[in-house]
Design a protein around this motif. Sequence first.
Motif, PDB file in Angstrom:
ATOM      1  N   HIS A  87      13.312  20.847  25.452  1.00  0.00           N
ATOM      2  CA  HIS A  87      12.098  20.079  25.223  1.00  0.00           C
ATOM      3  C   HIS A  87      12.104  19.589  23.781  1.00  0.00           C
ATOM      4  CE1 HIS A  87       8.007  18.787  24.973  1.00  0.00           C
ATOM      5  NE2 HIS A  87       7.755  19.132  26.223  1.00  0.00           N
ATOM      6  N   GLY A  89      10.003  18.292  21.913  1.00  0.00           N
ATOM      7  CA  GLY A  89       8.806  18.457  21.096  1.00  0.00           C
ATOM      8  C   GLY A  89       8.712  19.806  20.407  1.00  0.00           C
ATOM      9  N   ARG A  90       9.578  20.728  20.819  1.00  0.00           N
ATOM     10  CA  ARG A  90       9.508  22.079  20.278  1.00  0.00           C
ATOM     11  C   ARG A  90      10.388  22.188  19.033  1.00  0.00           C
ATOM     12  NH1 ARG A  90      10.079  24.381  25.465  1.00  0.00           N
ATOM     13  NH2 ARG A  90       7.861  24.388  25.911  1.00  0.00           N
ATOM     14  N   SER A  91      10.018  23.082  18.121  1.00  0.00           N
ATOM     15  CA  SER A  91      10.892  23.332  16.969  1.00  0.00           C
ATOM     16  C   SER A  91      12.047  24.206  17.423  1.00  0.00           C
ATOM     17  CB  SER A  91      10.119  24.042  15.861  1.00  0.00           C
ATOM     18  OG  SER A  91       9.793  25.353  16.258  1.00  0.00           O
ATOM     19  N   ASN A  94      10.912  27.836  17.718  1.00  0.00           N
ATOM     20  CA  ASN A  94      10.121  28.192  18.899  1.00  0.00           C
ATOM     21  C   ASN A  94      10.946  28.134  20.182  1.00  0.00           C
ATOM     22  OD1 ASN A  94       7.656  28.882  17.788  1.00  0.00           O
ATOM     23  ND2 ASN A  94       7.029  26.739  17.588  1.00  0.00           N
ATOM     24  N   LEU A  97      12.805  31.290  20.153  1.00  0.00           N
ATOM     25  CA  LEU A  97      11.889  32.428  20.288  1.00  0.00           C
ATOM     26  C   LEU A  97      11.509  32.635  21.753  1.00  0.00           C
ATOM     27  CD1 LEU A  97      10.152  34.614  18.973  1.00  0.00           C
ATOM     28  CD2 LEU A  97       8.335  32.919  18.684  1.00  0.00           C
ATOM     29  N   ALA A  98      11.214  31.525  22.446  1.00  0.00           N
ATOM     30  CA  ALA A  98      10.829  31.645  23.857  1.00  0.00           C
ATOM     31  C   ALA A  98      11.967  32.245  24.680  1.00  0.00           C
ATOM     32  CB  ALA A  98      10.438  30.271  24.414  1.00  0.00           C
ATOM     33  N   ILE A  99      13.192  31.831  24.369  1.00  0.00           N
ATOM     34  CA  ILE A  99      14.338  32.369  25.115  1.00  0.00           C
ATOM     35  C   ILE A  99      14.508  33.854  24.794  1.00  0.00           C
ATOM     36  CG2 ILE A  99      16.833  32.201  25.464  1.00  0.00           C
ATOM     37  CD1 ILE A  99      16.619  29.245  24.675  1.00  0.00           C
ATOM     38  N   GLN A 101      12.272  36.059  23.737  1.00  0.00           N
ATOM     39  CA  GLN A 101      11.212  36.890  24.310  1.00  0.00           C
ATOM     40  C   GLN A 101      11.454  37.190  25.783  1.00  0.00           C
ATOM     41  OE1 GLN A 101       7.996  34.298  23.154  1.00  0.00           O
ATOM     42  NE2 GLN A 101       7.303  35.711  21.561  1.00  0.00           N
ATOM     43  N   SER A 102      11.979  36.209  26.512  1.00  0.00           N
ATOM     44  CA  SER A 102      12.156  36.393  27.955  1.00  0.00           C
ATOM     45  C   SER A 102      13.142  37.511  28.260  1.00  0.00           C
ATOM     46  CB  SER A 102      12.629  35.090  28.602  1.00  0.00           C
ATOM     47  OG  SER A 102      13.954  34.802  28.190  1.00  0.00           O
TER      48      SER A 102
ATOM     49  N   VAL B   4       8.475  37.991  29.973  1.00  0.00           N
ATOM     50  CA  VAL B   4       8.508  36.618  30.477  1.00  0.00           C
ATOM     51  C   VAL B   4       7.181  35.918  30.174  1.00  0.00           C
ATOM     52  CG1 VAL B   4       9.019  35.161  32.458  1.00  0.00           C
ATOM     53  CG2 VAL B   4      10.082  37.400  32.290  1.00  0.00           C
ATOM     54  N   ARG B   6       5.248  36.520  27.590  1.00  0.00           N
ATOM     55  CA  ARG B   6       5.263  36.179  26.156  1.00  0.00           C
ATOM     56  C   ARG B   6       6.077  34.903  25.937  1.00  0.00           C
ATOM     57  NH1 ARG B   6       7.774  40.702  22.991  1.00  0.00           N
ATOM     58  NH2 ARG B   6       7.098  39.556  21.165  1.00  0.00           N
ATOM     59  N   SER B   7       7.201  34.814  26.639  1.00  0.00           N
ATOM     60  CA  SER B   7       8.049  33.629  26.531  1.00  0.00           C
ATOM     61  C   SER B   7       7.299  32.378  26.994  1.00  0.00           C
ATOM     62  CB  SER B   7       9.311  33.850  27.369  1.00  0.00           C
ATOM     63  OG  SER B   7      10.016  32.647  27.519  1.00  0.00           O
ATOM     64  N   THR B  10       4.794  31.319  24.419  1.00  0.00           N
ATOM     65  CA  THR B  10       5.446  30.613  23.310  1.00  0.00           C
ATOM     66  C   THR B  10       5.734  29.171  23.700  1.00  0.00           C
ATOM     67  OG1 THR B  10       6.452  32.653  22.503  1.00  0.00           O
ATOM     68  CG2 THR B  10       7.466  30.591  21.789  1.00  0.00           C
ATOM     69  N   LYS B  11       6.263  28.984  24.911  1.00  0.00           N
ATOM     70  CA  LYS B  11       6.592  27.621  25.350  1.00  0.00           C
ATOM     71  C   LYS B  11       5.340  26.757  25.413  1.00  0.00           C
ATOM     72  CE  LYS B  11       9.602  28.873  28.896  1.00  0.00           C
ATOM     73  NZ  LYS B  11      10.159  28.515  30.201  1.00  0.00           N
ATOM     74  N   MET B  12       4.260  27.358  25.935  1.00  0.00           N
ATOM     75  CA  MET B  12       3.051  26.573  26.157  1.00  0.00           C
ATOM     76  C   MET B  12       2.391  26.179  24.837  1.00  0.00           C
ATOM     77  SD  MET B  12       0.095  27.440  28.853  1.00  0.00           S
ATOM     78  CE  MET B  12      -1.199  26.267  29.153  1.00  0.00           C
ATOM     79  N   ARG B  13       2.354  27.111  23.885  1.00  0.00           N
ATOM     80  CA  ARG B  13       1.637  26.816  22.641  1.00  0.00           C
ATOM     81  C   ARG B  13       2.454  25.924  21.707  1.00  0.00           C
ATOM     82  NH1 ARG B  13       3.863  29.477  18.493  1.00  0.00           N
ATOM     83  NH2 ARG B  13       4.964  31.421  18.921  1.00  0.00           N
ATOM     84  N   SER B  14       3.764  25.792  21.977  1.00  0.00           N
ATOM     85  CA  SER B  14       4.613  25.106  20.998  1.00  0.00           C
ATOM     86  C   SER B  14       4.898  23.647  21.339  1.00  0.00           C
ATOM     87  CB  SER B  14       5.926  25.874  20.818  1.00  0.00           C
ATOM     88  OG  SER B  14       6.633  25.930  22.039  1.00  0.00           O
ATOM     89  N   VAL B  15       4.180  23.083  22.305  1.00  0.00           N
ATOM     90  CA  VAL B  15       4.344  21.645  22.553  1.00  0.00           C
ATOM     91  C   VAL B  15       2.995  20.944  22.428  1.00  0.00           C
ATOM     92  CG1 VAL B  15       6.414  21.806  23.977  1.00  0.00           C
ATOM     93  CG2 VAL B  15       4.171  21.987  25.055  1.00  0.00           C
ATOM     94  N   ARG B  16       3.073  19.685  22.006  1.00  0.00           N
ATOM     95  CA  ARG B  16       1.837  18.959  21.730  1.00  0.00           C
ATOM     96  C   ARG B  16       1.035  18.653  22.987  1.00  0.00           C
ATOM     97  NH1 ARG B  16       4.113  14.282  17.756  1.00  0.00           N
ATOM     98  NH2 ARG B  16       5.107  15.638  16.225  1.00  0.00           N
ATOM     99  N   SER B  17       1.745  18.494  24.130  1.00  0.00           N
ATOM    100  CA  SER B  17       1.019  18.090  25.338  1.00  0.00           C
ATOM    101  C   SER B  17      -0.063  19.108  25.688  1.00  0.00           C
ATOM    102  CB  SER B  17       1.995  17.912  26.504  1.00  0.00           C
ATOM    103  OG  SER B  17       2.815  19.057  26.645  1.00  0.00           O
TER     104      SER B  17
END
Lengths: 296, 248
Positions: A87, A89-91, A94, A97-99, A101-102, B4, B6-7, B10-17
């Motif tokens: 994506h 739009g993500r830094s 982040n 980090l998401a990967i 955490q999972s 999962v 938490r992951s 993170t994904k949800m809060r880190s995009v502008r949409s």
Amino acid sequence: MTAIRATNLTKRYGRTTAVAGLSFDVKAGQVTGFLGPNGAGKSTSMRMILGLDRPTSGTVTVDGRPYSKLEHPLRKIGALLDARAVHGGRSARNHLLAIAQSNAIPSSRVKEVLEMVGLGEVAGRRIGGFSLGMSQRLGIAAALLGDPEILLFDEPVNGLDPDGILWIRTLMRGLAAEGRTVFVSSHLMSEMAQTADHLIVIGRGALIADTSVAEFIGRSSQGYVRVRSPHLTEVASLLPDAELHHDHLRVTSRSPLEIGVLTAERGLALEELTFVQPTLEAAYMELTKDSLEYSS
Amino acid sequence: MIDVMRSEWTKMRSVRSTVWTLGAAGGLMLVVGVLGSLAVVSMQGGSGSYDQVSVSLAGLPFGALALATLGVIVISGEYRTGAIRVTLAAVPDRLRFLAAKTVVFTVVALVVGTAASFAAFLAGQAVFAGEGAAASLADPEVLRAVFGGGLYLTASGLLGLACGALIRHTPGAIVTVIALIMVLPVLAAVLTGETGRRIQEYVTSNAGSQITKVHPTGLAPWTGLAVYLLWVAVPFVVAAVLLRRRDA
């Protein structure tokens, strides 16, 4: 030790067969090149290894288990499939980090891998603005997150500049030197010659060769002796299997010494007597010429 | 599962949409509620026969569309970019992935939806208070209706999530969810007679919006919400089954 084992792996999409009864083992602790022309079924096979595509039949295991049975798969096997599949739009931070955490990987590891691939400075920037080379590094950072013993890279040098290619080569050799298993696909033989210990060559979804790099050259393509002489016709008459190529002869049945002795006995002067090593590229072209999906 | 979730957070809060759609939901709820309240007050003063709660929550249909859009893109966005392969390689148990995403989305939608509903109600009542005609949360059924606003927004978002997971294509899923929430009730309105009227009551937002009304106009409030959640459950279950079967 077998890191990845495919057994009769088959994948059909409608009437198209992408992978046809493929069986191979990827041995632990070395770099195995997964080689084949574009469309040979390399990416499809890799997606099946990762449990993303379901095989039509056959099985594939990672460290003896189907991928879906791995509890925290990224700690066992890290993969880079398509560096642009993120994506934008993500830094970078982040995204990783998401990967992390999972798979319950500590978030401190994110900074570590970013430094490791040289993206520490741009950790907070949006991925969308990254160049292909940076995206590739980010994808590799993601693959390294779980400090996995097995790494899987799909065409990692595609579209990279020479610096990037060198970096990836060095990285793969380094990972193998640490005792990790690297399984890397490419359609470029020359690339594999630089990095791989072992080769699995496929064409049209089926296995063509499963061999060490050295064996591969020896088996598939012989070397020859190049002979140049002012008396080319006379020399040719002494060597029944000699082939005439423009201004020289190619001889496969005798060594340079034998040819030298033979011509010396007749008093024929030679201009050149060279043993020509077969190249991996030539061996590869030879092997895959029947299995190119679209021949030019 | 917690990992999962938490992951997914993170994904949800880190995009502008996410910020945009949630901001749009809250903003539309507030603006439409306040403008509606001002319009009613200017036309009818403090003594007309109007429902102050309904008027202040007039932004709900717009908020529902914003939440439904977010529901679609939190999952279809992963297919659009191809990031779904990174996600599913990290979490091969696909139902666990879908469950984690759904839980995180539900919590976010519920918090933001409920806050927006209360904000719109309170802002609207502040307008009515000028005429001495404000409704109070202590009045019968009002608290349920305002909380119901948050529930309706959340359920609408989940309908979007279900359509997104099923269709995996952003424009297609958004069109589908708009058709379900806004077009289907209009189409159902052509049905006449007692049977026709009964059928209309069970159609998506006709059923789901009853929970937001002090004086329900069709099904009982909680029955209506349950029927709406059934509309959500059907595509959701189909999506879950297909998610396990299809290639990523």
